[in-house]
Scaffold this motif. Structure first.
Motif, PDB file in Angstrom:
ATOM      1  N   ARG A 249       0.835  -1.214   0.000  1.00  0.00           N
ATOM      2  CA  ARG A 249       0.000   0.000   0.000  1.00  0.00           C
ATOM      3  C   ARG A 249       0.866   1.259   0.000  1.00  0.00           C
ATOM      4  N   ILE A 250       1.960   1.243   0.744  1.00  0.00           N
ATOM      5  CA  ILE A 250       2.860   2.391   0.771  1.00  0.00           C
ATOM      6  C   ILE A 250       3.431   2.662  -0.619  1.00  0.00           C
ATOM      7  N   LEU A 251       3.673   1.580  -1.377  1.00  0.00           N
ATOM      8  CA  LEU A 251       4.224   1.712  -2.728  1.00  0.00           C
ATOM      9  C   LEU A 251       3.136   1.893  -3.790  1.00  0.00           C
ATOM     10  N   GLY A 252       1.864   1.889  -3.361  1.00  0.00           N
ATOM     11  CA  GLY A 252       0.763   2.103  -4.293  1.00  0.00           C
ATOM     12  C   GLY A 252       0.176   0.838  -4.874  1.00  0.00           C
ATOM     13  N   PHE A 253       0.464  -0.331  -4.260  1.00  0.00           N
ATOM     14  CA  PHE A 253      -0.050  -1.607  -4.751  1.00  0.00           C
ATOM     15  C   PHE A 253      -1.119  -2.157  -3.808  1.00  0.00           C
ATOM     16  N   ASN A 254      -2.073  -2.873  -4.397  1.00  0.00           N
ATOM     17  CA  ASN A 254      -3.098  -3.558  -3.610  1.00  0.00           C
ATOM     18  C   ASN A 254      -2.739  -5.044  -3.526  1.00  0.00           C
ATOM     19  N   ILE A 255      -2.168  -5.430  -2.393  1.00  0.00           N
ATOM     20  CA  ILE A 255      -1.837  -6.835  -2.151  1.00  0.00           C
ATOM     21  C   ILE A 255      -3.084  -7.513  -1.590  1.00  0.00           C
ATOM     22  N   LYS A 256      -3.407  -8.681  -2.115  1.00  0.00           N
ATOM     23  CA  LYS A 256      -4.678  -9.330  -1.763  1.00  0.00           C
ATOM     24  C   LYS A 256      -4.689  -9.802  -0.305  1.00  0.00           C
ATOM     25  N   ILE A 257      -5.878  -9.848   0.259  1.00  0.00           N
ATOM     26  CA  ILE A 257      -6.080 -10.326   1.631  1.00  0.00           C
ATOM     27  C   ILE A 257      -5.907 -11.840   1.661  1.00  0.00           C
ATOM     28  N   ASN A 258      -5.210 -12.339   2.680  1.00  0.00           N
ATOM     29  CA  ASN A 258      -4.908 -13.768   2.748  1.00  0.00           C
ATOM     30  C   ASN A 258      -5.627 -14.473   3.894  1.00  0.00           C
ATOM     31  N   PHE A 259      -6.242 -13.709   4.792  1.00  0.00           N
ATOM     32  CA  PHE A 259      -6.946 -14.300   5.930  1.00  0.00           C
ATOM     33  C   PHE A 259      -8.273 -13.577   6.147  1.00  0.00           C
ATOM     34  N   ASN A 260      -9.296 -14.368   6.477  1.00  0.00           N
ATOM     35  CA  ASN A 260     -10.613 -13.793   6.748  1.00  0.00           C
ATOM     36  C   ASN A 260     -11.225 -14.510   7.956  1.00  0.00           C
ATOM     37  N   HIS A 261     -10.695 -14.217   9.137  1.00  0.00           N
ATOM     38  CA  HIS A 261     -11.182 -14.794  10.393  1.00  0.00           C
ATOM     39  C   HIS A 261     -11.343 -16.324  10.307  1.00  0.00           C
ATOM     40  N   PRO A 262     -10.255 -17.051  10.060  1.00  0.00           N
ATOM     41  CA  PRO A 262     -10.367 -18.502   9.837  1.00  0.00           C
ATOM     42  C   PRO A 262     -10.921 -19.279  11.022  1.00  0.00           C
ATOM     43  N   TYR A 263     -10.684 -18.792  12.245  1.00  0.00           N
ATOM     44  CA  TYR A 263     -11.167 -19.529  13.410  1.00  0.00           C
ATOM     45  C   TYR A 263     -12.627 -19.224  13.743  1.00  0.00           C
ATOM     46  N   ALA A 264     -13.274 -18.466  12.859  1.00  0.00           N
ATOM     47  CA  ALA A 264     -14.728 -18.306  12.952  1.00  0.00           C
ATOM     48  C   ALA A 264     -15.432 -19.387  12.144  1.00  0.00           C
ATOM     49  N   ALA A 265     -14.652 -20.231  11.475  1.00  0.00           N
ATOM     50  CA  ALA A 265     -15.218 -21.310  10.650  1.00  0.00           C
ATOM     51  C   ALA A 265     -15.829 -22.393  11.529  1.00  0.00           C
ATOM     52  N   THR A 266     -16.779 -23.111  10.952  1.00  0.00           N
ATOM     53  CA  THR A 266     -17.403 -24.247  11.645  1.00  0.00           C
ATOM     54  C   THR A 266     -17.197 -25.553  10.877  1.00  0.00           C
ATOM     55  N   SER A 267     -16.419 -25.492   9.794  1.00  0.00           N
ATOM     56  CA  SER A 267     -16.165 -26.689   8.993  1.00  0.00           C
ATOM     57  C   SER A 267     -14.835 -26.529   8.277  1.00  0.00           C
ATOM     58  N   PHE A 268     -14.285 -27.641   7.794  1.00  0.00           N
ATOM     59  CA  PHE A 268     -13.020 -27.590   7.059  1.00  0.00           C
ATOM     60  C   PHE A 268     -13.197 -26.874   5.729  1.00  0.00           C
ATOM     61  N   LYS A 269     -14.342 -27.066   5.098  1.00  0.00           N
ATOM     62  CA  LYS A 269     -14.597 -26.371   3.838  1.00  0.00           C
ATOM     63  C   LYS A 269     -14.575 -24.867   4.038  1.00  0.00           C
ATOM     64  N   GLU A 270     -15.248 -24.405   5.084  1.00  0.00           N
ATOM     65  CA  GLU A 270     -15.277 -22.971   5.378  1.00  0.00           C
ATOM     66  C   GLU A 270     -13.890 -22.486   5.792  1.00  0.00           C
ATOM     67  N   PHE A 271     -13.179 -23.291   6.567  1.00  0.00           N
ATOM     68  CA  PHE A 271     -11.847 -22.907   7.042  1.00  0.00           C
ATOM     69  C   PHE A 271     -10.913 -22.628   5.874  1.00  0.00           C
ATOM     70  N   TRP A 272     -10.942 -23.495   4.867  1.00  0.00           N
ATOM     71  CA  TRP A 272     -10.024 -23.322   3.742  1.00  0.00           C
ATOM     72  C   TRP A 272     -10.475 -22.239   2.772  1.00  0.00           C
ATOM     73  N   HIS A 273     -11.626 -21.641   3.012  1.00  0.00           N
ATOM     74  CA  HIS A 273     -12.012 -20.417   2.309  1.00  0.00           C
ATOM     75  C   HIS A 273     -11.595 -19.177   3.088  1.00  0.00           C
ATOM     76  N   ARG A 274     -11.068 -19.394   4.294  1.00  0.00           N
ATOM     77  CA  ARG A 274     -10.693 -18.274   5.155  1.00  0.00           C
ATOM     78  C   ARG A 274      -9.195 -18.242   5.485  1.00  0.00           C
ATOM     79  N   TRP A 275      -8.552 -19.415   5.479  1.00  0.00           N
ATOM     80  CA  TRP A 275      -7.147 -19.526   5.877  1.00  0.00           C
ATOM     81  C   TRP A 275      -6.255 -19.607   4.638  1.00  0.00           C
ATOM     82  N   HIS A 276      -5.174 -18.797   4.631  1.00  0.00           N
ATOM     83  CA  HIS A 276      -4.212 -18.812   3.530  1.00  0.00           C
ATOM     84  C   HIS A 276      -4.972 -18.893   2.208  1.00  0.00           C
ATOM     85  N   ILE A 277      -5.834 -17.895   1.994  1.00  0.00           N
ATOM     86  CA  ILE A 277      -6.795 -17.907   0.899  1.00  0.00           C
ATOM     87  C   ILE A 277      -6.114 -18.082  -0.458  1.00  0.00           C
ATOM     88  N   SER A 278      -4.989 -17.394  -0.650  1.00  0.00           N
ATOM     89  CA  SER A 278      -4.332 -17.447  -1.958  1.00  0.00           C
ATOM     90  C   SER A 278      -3.788 -18.842  -2.264  1.00  0.00           C
TER      91      SER A 278
END
Length: 472
Positions: A249-278
């Motif tokens: 961001r400091i250099l003017g680039f948008n680096i993608k988000i890689n985590f979205n509250h993974p421990y709020a998941a209730t299943s492995f499918k949901e977890f892998w949509h939240r953890w280390h997304i890329s």
């Protein structure tokens, strides 16, 4: 040059000054490429050679693909070559560690013969080849642009893993000095350093004696250590990802988000949509789907899931622990899918307390799978599991309370739990991404910044512990 080191802070400060002192986008890209290769060269000869070799293979193949001069064998040979380089780098590292007896945690300062970042930028190089081969990305390629895409230092060291569509167009956009980008980037950096140095590293100090002397530890202390290691690996990797986003961001680039509250998941499918997304998306698009996914029937689906998780485990490391981790996740994922297929969704799933209970259960379950990351060998793994579930006479609430709730440990634990709770609200996101306009917003912003900064200055041991995912 770890991000959490004074030398990197000095390097990046100088880099930003030079980067914004040149006017044109072309010159900025030259500075960005030079800075990236200086960054990798600091880690040693091996790092720069592997990076350069994979870049040459990728660029040569892309050029041939663009000119339609690739026969059927050339493209897969390029992919295999990159994979073999990745595997050789991991073997080389382990062999040298054994021969010269260097502590893996200190390889930055003690050796110049280790490859850093290859696990991530090799996958990024493969994504470029596949996207071009499948005609999903078409652009004018130069060696400089290809080298910058693969080696751009804010994100190539430990992700996030980008597709060419996500990052390459950003190299063409003019990057003027923007005060908002600088402020948001610095706040993102600051919070990333805070959760690495003050949360993840302090959790490590609390649980390290328990794991090192697990034979003497009681079962309750081991369970608590496993749960807090789950928090440590999350905050450590999330901290790195935030630092990468802040640098970009400091250099003017948008680096993608890689985590979205993974421990709020209730299943492995949901977890892998939240953890280390890329990484999850990369494994899905370049392994799972080509193997058939759900499109070719349930048999293909079972094989695709097993192979995908097995490769994910091997990607983390060529040891039995990581292979077992991949197989275990595949089995749990498939059992979960079978349960969904043959059981109906009951009304309790809409009740908040029921979802919360499922989140707690899943957090405990996923935490025990992380034990495969924490233990050095299979004997330690089964020894700890045996102490918890078989030799339950070793359980002692008094001993665990004495250790975790006294001295400085209780303060580190409270900070970790408070940060974990706040991270699941909008508070942190607002403090990082918003520019305050009202007076009360400026006050809360100032308190947030001062708290993080003072904590890092007084309690942060900068550079003492590398990021956990750097060893992968």
């Amino acid at each position: 040059m770890p991000f959490n080191s004074l030398i990197f802070i000095g390097f990046f400060t100088f880099f930003v000054i030079v980067y914004y002192s040149v006017g044109t986008t072309n010159r900025k890209n030259i500075i960005a490429l030079a800075g990236s290769y200086i960054f990798y060269a600091y880690a040693g000869i091996s790092s720069i050679l592997y990076l350069l070799l994979i870049t040459i293979i990728t660029y040569s193949t892309v050029r041939a693909l663009k000119k339609n001069k690739v026969n059927k064998a050339f493209f897969p040979v390029s992919i295999i070559s990159i994979i073999l380089l990745l595997i050789s780098s991991k073997y080389l590292k382990d062999i040298i560690l054994q021969i010269v007896n260097i502590d893996r945690a200190n390889f930055y300062s003690d050796s110049l013969l280790f490859t850093v970042g290859i696990s991530f930028y090799s996958l990024q190089a493969i994504s470029l080849l596949v996207e071009v081969a499948k005609n999903r990305y078409s652009d004018h390629f130069t060696f400089r642009k290809t080298a910058l895409f693969i080696g751009f230092f804010p994100q190539s060291l430990a992700g996030p893993i980008h597709r060419p569509q996500e990052l390459m167009p950003q190299f063409l956009k003019p990057k003027q000095f923007n005060a908002e980008n600088i402020v948001v980037g610095l706040k993102t950096l600051l919070f990333g350093f805070f959760i690495k140095l003050i949360v993840a590293d302090k959790i490590a100090l609390v649980i390290l004696p328990v794991f090192e002397k697990w034979i003497e530890a009681d079962g309750v202390s081991l369970i608590i250590a496993i749960l807090f290691y789950s928090l440590q690996i999350y905050f450590d990797f999330w901290g790195y990802s935030l630092i990468a986003i802040g640098l970009g961001r400091i250099l003017g680039f948008n680096i993608k988000i890689n985590f979205n509250h993974p421990y709020a998941a209730t299943s492995f499918k949901e977890f892998w949509h939240r953890w280390h997304i890329s990484l999850s998306e990369w494994m899905r698009d370049y392994i799972y789907i080509p193997l058939g996914g759900r499109e070719k029937g349930y048999g293909y689906f079972l094989i695709a899931v097993l192979v995908t998780f097995l490769i994910s485990g091997i990607w983390h490391g060529l040891t039995f622990n990581f292979i077992l981790w991949g197989i275990l996740h595949a089995i749990l994922y498939l059992l979960e899918d079978i349960k969904r297929r043959y059981t109906k969704n009951i009304f309790l799933s809409d009740i908040i307390l029921f979802r919360l209970a499922k989140q707690v259960f899943f957090f405990v379950l996923i935490s025990f799978t992380w034990l495969l990351f924490r233990t050095e060998n299979i004997n330690d793994l089964f020894g700890i599991i045996g102490k918890i579930f078989i030799h339950m006479e070793s359980w002692s609430f008094e001993t665990s309370n004495t250790y975790y709730l006294t001295d400085v440990n209780i303060y580190y634990i409270l900070i970790a739990l408070l940060t974990f709770s706040l991270s699941h609200t909008k508070f942190v996101e607002r403090k990082i991404n918003n520019i305050p306009t009202l007076r009360w917003q400026r006050v809360t912003d100032s308190v947030f910044i001062c708290f993080c900064l003072i904590s890092i200055i007084l309690l942060g041991d900068i550079g003492s512990q590398e990021f956990l995912y750097f060893k992968f």
